[in-house]
Design a protein around this motif. Structure first.
Motif, PDB file in Angstrom:
ATOM      1  N   ASN A  82      20.314 -63.368 -78.760  1.00  0.00           N
ATOM      2  CA  ASN A  82      18.955 -63.883 -78.874  1.00  0.00           C
ATOM      3  C   ASN A  82      18.979 -64.853 -80.038  1.00  0.00           C
ATOM      4  O   ASN A  82      19.482 -64.527 -81.124  1.00  0.00           O
ATOM      5  CB  ASN A  82      17.941 -62.773 -79.153  1.00  0.00           C
ATOM      6  CG  ASN A  82      17.502 -62.045 -77.894  1.00  0.00           C
ATOM      7  OD1 ASN A  82      17.115 -60.882 -77.956  1.00  0.00           O
ATOM      8  ND2 ASN A  82      17.560 -62.693 -76.742  1.00  0.00           N
ATOM      9  N   TYR A  83      18.439 -66.044 -79.808  1.00  0.00           N
ATOM     10  CA  TYR A  83      18.477 -67.083 -80.834  1.00  0.00           C
ATOM     11  C   TYR A  83      17.069 -67.599 -81.063  1.00  0.00           C
ATOM     12  O   TYR A  83      16.329 -67.878 -80.112  1.00  0.00           O
ATOM     13  CB  TYR A  83      19.379 -68.237 -80.394  1.00  0.00           C
ATOM     14  CG  TYR A  83      19.492 -69.335 -81.430  1.00  0.00           C
ATOM     15  CD1 TYR A  83      20.461 -69.259 -82.430  1.00  0.00           C
ATOM     16  CD2 TYR A  83      18.626 -70.421 -81.436  1.00  0.00           C
ATOM     17  CE1 TYR A  83      20.561 -70.252 -83.401  1.00  0.00           C
ATOM     18  CE2 TYR A  83      18.718 -71.416 -82.403  1.00  0.00           C
ATOM     19  CZ  TYR A  83      19.685 -71.325 -83.374  1.00  0.00           C
ATOM     20  OH  TYR A  83      19.775 -72.299 -84.327  1.00  0.00           O
ATOM     21  N   GLN A  84      16.711 -67.741 -82.337  1.00  0.00           N
ATOM     22  CA  GLN A  84      15.369 -68.216 -82.671  1.00  0.00           C
ATOM     23  C   GLN A  84      15.389 -68.965 -83.993  1.00  0.00           C
ATOM     24  O   GLN A  84      16.076 -68.555 -84.937  1.00  0.00           O
ATOM     25  CB  GLN A  84      14.406 -67.029 -82.770  1.00  0.00           C
ATOM     26  CG  GLN A  84      12.944 -67.415 -82.904  1.00  0.00           C
ATOM     27  CD  GLN A  84      12.029 -66.191 -82.816  1.00  0.00           C
ATOM     28  OE1 GLN A  84      12.440 -65.070 -83.109  1.00  0.00           O
ATOM     29  NE2 GLN A  84      10.799 -66.424 -82.404  1.00  0.00           N
ATOM     30  N   LEU A  85      14.670 -70.076 -84.041  1.00  0.00           N
ATOM     31  CA  LEU A  85      14.483 -70.791 -85.296  1.00  0.00           C
ATOM     32  C   LEU A  85      13.278 -70.182 -86.010  1.00  0.00           C
ATOM     33  O   LEU A  85      12.160 -70.205 -85.493  1.00  0.00           O
ATOM     34  CB  LEU A  85      14.247 -72.282 -85.036  1.00  0.00           C
ATOM     35  CG  LEU A  85      15.452 -73.083 -84.552  1.00  0.00           C
ATOM     36  CD1 LEU A  85      15.046 -74.509 -84.182  1.00  0.00           C
ATOM     37  CD2 LEU A  85      16.559 -73.105 -85.609  1.00  0.00           C
ATOM     38  N   VAL A  86      13.527 -69.638 -87.183  1.00  0.00           N
ATOM     39  CA  VAL A  86      12.472 -69.026 -87.992  1.00  0.00           C
ATOM     40  C   VAL A  86      12.316 -69.861 -89.256  1.00  0.00           C
ATOM     41  O   VAL A  86      13.237 -69.928 -90.070  1.00  0.00           O
ATOM     42  CB  VAL A  86      12.809 -67.566 -88.340  1.00  0.00           C
ATOM     43  CG1 VAL A  86      11.691 -66.959 -89.187  1.00  0.00           C
ATOM     44  CG2 VAL A  86      13.035 -66.754 -87.069  1.00  0.00           C
ATOM     45  N   THR A 144      12.001 -63.686 -72.310  1.00  0.00           N
ATOM     46  CA  THR A 144      13.350 -63.555 -72.874  1.00  0.00           C
ATOM     47  C   THR A 144      13.715 -62.094 -73.068  1.00  0.00           C
ATOM     48  O   THR A 144      14.817 -61.653 -72.709  1.00  0.00           O
ATOM     49  CB  THR A 144      13.447 -64.318 -74.212  1.00  0.00           C
ATOM     50  OG1 THR A 144      13.377 -65.719 -73.945  1.00  0.00           O
ATOM     51  CG2 THR A 144      14.748 -64.006 -74.935  1.00  0.00           C
ATOM     52  N   LYS A 145      12.782 -61.328 -73.613  1.00  0.00           N
ATOM     53  CA  LYS A 145      13.034 -59.898 -73.817  1.00  0.00           C
ATOM     54  C   LYS A 145      13.197 -59.185 -72.479  1.00  0.00           C
ATOM     55  O   LYS A 145      14.099 -58.343 -72.314  1.00  0.00           O
ATOM     56  CB  LYS A 145      11.887 -59.284 -74.615  1.00  0.00           C
ATOM     57  CG  LYS A 145      12.085 -57.806 -74.933  1.00  0.00           C
ATOM     58  CD  LYS A 145      10.959 -57.264 -75.801  1.00  0.00           C
ATOM     59  CE  LYS A 145      11.187 -55.794 -76.126  1.00  0.00           C
ATOM     60  NZ  LYS A 145      10.102 -55.249 -77.008  1.00  0.00           N
ATOM     61  N   ALA A 159      14.295 -70.151 -72.471  1.00  0.00           N
ATOM     62  CA  ALA A 159      13.644 -70.895 -73.562  1.00  0.00           C
ATOM     63  C   ALA A 159      14.173 -72.308 -73.750  1.00  0.00           C
ATOM     64  O   ALA A 159      14.081 -72.855 -74.852  1.00  0.00           O
ATOM     65  CB  ALA A 159      13.723 -70.121 -74.879  1.00  0.00           C
ATOM     66  N   GLU A 160      14.719 -72.936 -72.685  1.00  0.00           N
ATOM     67  CA  GLU A 160      15.117 -74.333 -72.830  1.00  0.00           C
ATOM     68  C   GLU A 160      13.912 -75.163 -73.279  1.00  0.00           C
ATOM     69  O   GLU A 160      12.778 -74.877 -72.917  1.00  0.00           O
ATOM     70  CB  GLU A 160      15.705 -74.894 -71.527  1.00  0.00           C
ATOM     71  CG  GLU A 160      14.765 -74.964 -70.348  1.00  0.00           C
ATOM     72  CD  GLU A 160      14.778 -73.714 -69.491  1.00  0.00           C
ATOM     73  OE1 GLU A 160      14.353 -73.805 -68.327  1.00  0.00           O
ATOM     74  OE2 GLU A 160      15.190 -72.640 -69.979  1.00  0.00           O
ATOM     75  N   TYR A 161      14.176 -76.151 -74.081  1.00  0.00           N
ATOM     76  CA  TYR A 161      13.185 -77.008 -74.723  1.00  0.00           C
ATOM     77  C   TYR A 161      12.400 -76.261 -75.806  1.00  0.00           C
ATOM     78  O   TYR A 161      12.436 -76.649 -76.968  1.00  0.00           O
ATOM     79  CB  TYR A 161      12.208 -77.617 -73.697  1.00  0.00           C
ATOM     80  CG  TYR A 161      12.866 -78.501 -72.677  1.00  0.00           C
ATOM     81  CD1 TYR A 161      13.440 -79.725 -73.036  1.00  0.00           C
ATOM     82  CD2 TYR A 161      12.931 -78.142 -71.335  1.00  0.00           C
ATOM     83  CE1 TYR A 161      14.058 -80.542 -72.102  1.00  0.00           C
ATOM     84  CE2 TYR A 161      13.548 -78.950 -70.390  1.00  0.00           C
ATOM     85  CZ  TYR A 161      14.104 -80.152 -70.783  1.00  0.00           C
ATOM     86  OH  TYR A 161      14.724 -80.956 -69.865  1.00  0.00           O
ATOM     87  N   VAL A 162      11.695 -75.198 -75.453  1.00  0.00           N
ATOM     88  CA  VAL A 162      10.812 -74.547 -76.431  1.00  0.00           C
ATOM     89  C   VAL A 162      11.573 -73.802 -77.527  1.00  0.00           C
ATOM     90  O   VAL A 162      10.987 -73.434 -78.550  1.00  0.00           O
ATOM     91  CB  VAL A 162       9.800 -73.597 -75.743  1.00  0.00           C
ATOM     92  CG1 VAL A 162       8.737 -74.386 -75.015  1.00  0.00           C
ATOM     93  CG2 VAL A 162      10.493 -72.632 -74.807  1.00  0.00           C
ATOM     94  N   VAL A 163      12.871 -73.593 -77.350  1.00  0.00           N
ATOM     95  CA  VAL A 163      13.671 -73.028 -78.438  1.00  0.00           C
ATOM     96  C   VAL A 163      13.621 -73.951 -79.654  1.00  0.00           C
ATOM     97  O   VAL A 163      13.722 -73.503 -80.809  1.00  0.00           O
ATOM     98  CB  VAL A 163      15.131 -72.789 -77.985  1.00  0.00           C
ATOM     99  CG1 VAL A 163      15.842 -74.107 -77.676  1.00  0.00           C
ATOM    100  CG2 VAL A 163      15.902 -71.996 -79.038  1.00  0.00           C
ATOM    101  N   LEU A 164      13.401 -75.231 -79.428  1.00  0.00           N
ATOM    102  CA  LEU A 164      13.282 -76.195 -80.519  1.00  0.00           C
ATOM    103  C   LEU A 164      12.052 -75.941 -81.383  1.00  0.00           C
ATOM    104  O   LEU A 164      12.001 -76.336 -82.547  1.00  0.00           O
ATOM    105  CB  LEU A 164      13.213 -77.624 -79.958  1.00  0.00           C
ATOM    106  CG  LEU A 164      14.482 -78.154 -79.286  1.00  0.00           C
ATOM    107  CD1 LEU A 164      14.138 -79.303 -78.350  1.00  0.00           C
ATOM    108  CD2 LEU A 164      15.494 -78.590 -80.331  1.00  0.00           C
ATOM    109  N   ASP A 165      11.056 -75.283 -80.788  1.00  0.00           N
ATOM    110  CA  ASP A 165       9.791 -75.046 -81.491  1.00  0.00           C
ATOM    111  C   ASP A 165       9.584 -73.585 -81.861  1.00  0.00           C
ATOM    112  O   ASP A 165       8.462 -73.154 -82.096  1.00  0.00           O
ATOM    113  CB  ASP A 165       8.631 -75.535 -80.621  1.00  0.00           C
ATOM    114  CG  ASP A 165       8.604 -77.055 -80.514  1.00  0.00           C
ATOM    115  OD1 ASP A 165       8.276 -77.701 -81.514  1.00  0.00           O
ATOM    116  OD2 ASP A 165       8.942 -77.583 -79.446  1.00  0.00           O
ATOM    117  N   GLY A 166      10.682 -72.828 -81.895  1.00  0.00           N
ATOM    118  CA  GLY A 166      10.602 -71.465 -82.403  1.00  0.00           C
ATOM    119  C   GLY A 166      10.536 -70.374 -81.366  1.00  0.00           C
ATOM    120  O   GLY A 166      10.390 -69.193 -81.726  1.00  0.00           O
ATOM    121  N   ALA A 167      10.636 -70.705 -80.083  1.00  0.00           N
ATOM    122  CA  ALA A 167      10.682 -69.663 -79.058  1.00  0.00           C
ATOM    123  C   ALA A 167      12.008 -68.920 -79.136  1.00  0.00           C
ATOM    124  O   ALA A 167      13.033 -69.479 -79.529  1.00  0.00           O
ATOM    125  CB  ALA A 167      10.506 -70.268 -77.670  1.00  0.00           C
TER     126      ALA A 167
END
Length: 304
Positions: free
Chosen positions: A159-163, A218-219, A14-22
């Motif tokens: 597992n890391y996610q911006l919610v 990721t899962k 999820a590099e990059y897209v982790v910034l947008d909630g991935a």
């Protein structure tokens, strides 16, 4: 004397897209950074930053008044450190408030150009010292998703996610049965993650479908049982990120004759890549001038 410690980090998915909630899979490394604080009887900070071999890479002094002022210098490292200290004081006004001074020493356990989190480990260590939220301190200084702070704070895969903009961290049991076939290879250059993030934000397309696909990957990566499936998953992940960032995967640009799979970790173009290969690829990479190669168990902190 007070001592603080934070782990380094690697972003597996999820590099990059982790910034947008991935949802991302990330691992702390066995290498980190120490911070030691000694009280002195002068109202100033005496700061020394050490390489792994204990040689100095930065040293300077700050008066406590400077930390409360808007003074800057022509030294980027000095200004960045001052920014972090000011932000910590903003979050906790009692931090560095009285006339007591400190001698502060930091020491890395990895070379600065490895990209394992010189900044994030420092942020987390200073946050511990100042008794502030490290995610808020990151937001006020370097920015980013915060997954690196989560790795700094934890001793196992996450597992890391911006919610709704807030960090959500879940500890996961990620210990691949095929770890003897996984390697980390350094690309001989340091990638500035802030530059990579800026490029991504300026050019990103609609991400709804991609984020769903990355979350599934990721899962699957976290629960993968075979090397062959793991290779297929990271190949698929590279293809997805290549499309949304308009970049070519590192295997295509540098290692297209490798009998195995390669995945970039974090911002593309530098630092470490993850290599999955049934046959030992060390001689292959050394023949191409890439000599910093670590086996999975030499790099990843996998036990709580």
């Amino acid at each position: 004397m007070k001592t603080f410690y934070s782990h380094g980090k690697l972003l597996i998915s999820a590099e990059y897209v982790v910034l947008d909630g991935a949802k991302a899979l990330a691992v702390p490394t066995v290498f980190g950074q120490h911070l030691t604080v000694d009280i002195i009887d002068q109202p100033k900070l005496i700061w020394t930053s050490l390489h792994k071999d204990k040689t100095v890479w930065f040293e300077d002094e700050f008066s406590l008044k400077q930390i409360a002022s808007s003074i800057t210098s022509d030294n980027d490292i000095y200004d960045r450190l001052l920014q972090i200290l000011k932000a910590a004081k903003q979050l906790n006004p009692k931090f560095l408030k009285d006339n007591t001074g400190f001698k502060v020493t930091t020491q890395l356990e990895f070379p600065k150009n490895w990209g394992l989190g010189t900044s994030s480990t420092l942020i987390n260590n200073i946050a511990q010292w100042a008794n502030v939220d490290p995610y808020k301190l990151l937001e006020l200084t370097f920015g980013g998703s915060g997954y690196d702070i989560a790795c700094a704070k934890n001793s196992t895969a996450i597992n890391y996610q911006l919610v709704n903009g807030n960090p959500n961290v879940e500890l996961v049991d990620f210990n691949p049965k095929f770890s003897e076939h996984l390697y980390f290879v350094h690309l001989n250059k340091k990638q500035n993650s802030r530059d990579g993030i800026a490029h991504y934000k300026a050019n990103k397309p609609d991400l709804n479908k991609t984020i769903i696909e990355i979350n599934i990957l990721t899962k699957q990566l976290a629960n993968c049982d075979t090397l062959e499936l793991f290779q297929n998953l990271i190949d698929e992940h590279e293809t997805l990120i290549a499309k949304i960032t308009n970049q070519k995967p590192v295997k295509e640009t540098l290692f297209n004759d490798l009998n195995g799979s390669i995945k970039s970790l974090g911002a593309w173009g530098g630092d470490f890549v993850l290599v999955a290969s049934k046959t030992n690829p060390i001689d292959y990479f050394k023949s191409k001038g890439f000599d910093t190669i670590l086996k999975y168990d030499e790099m990843v902190l996998s036990k709580v």
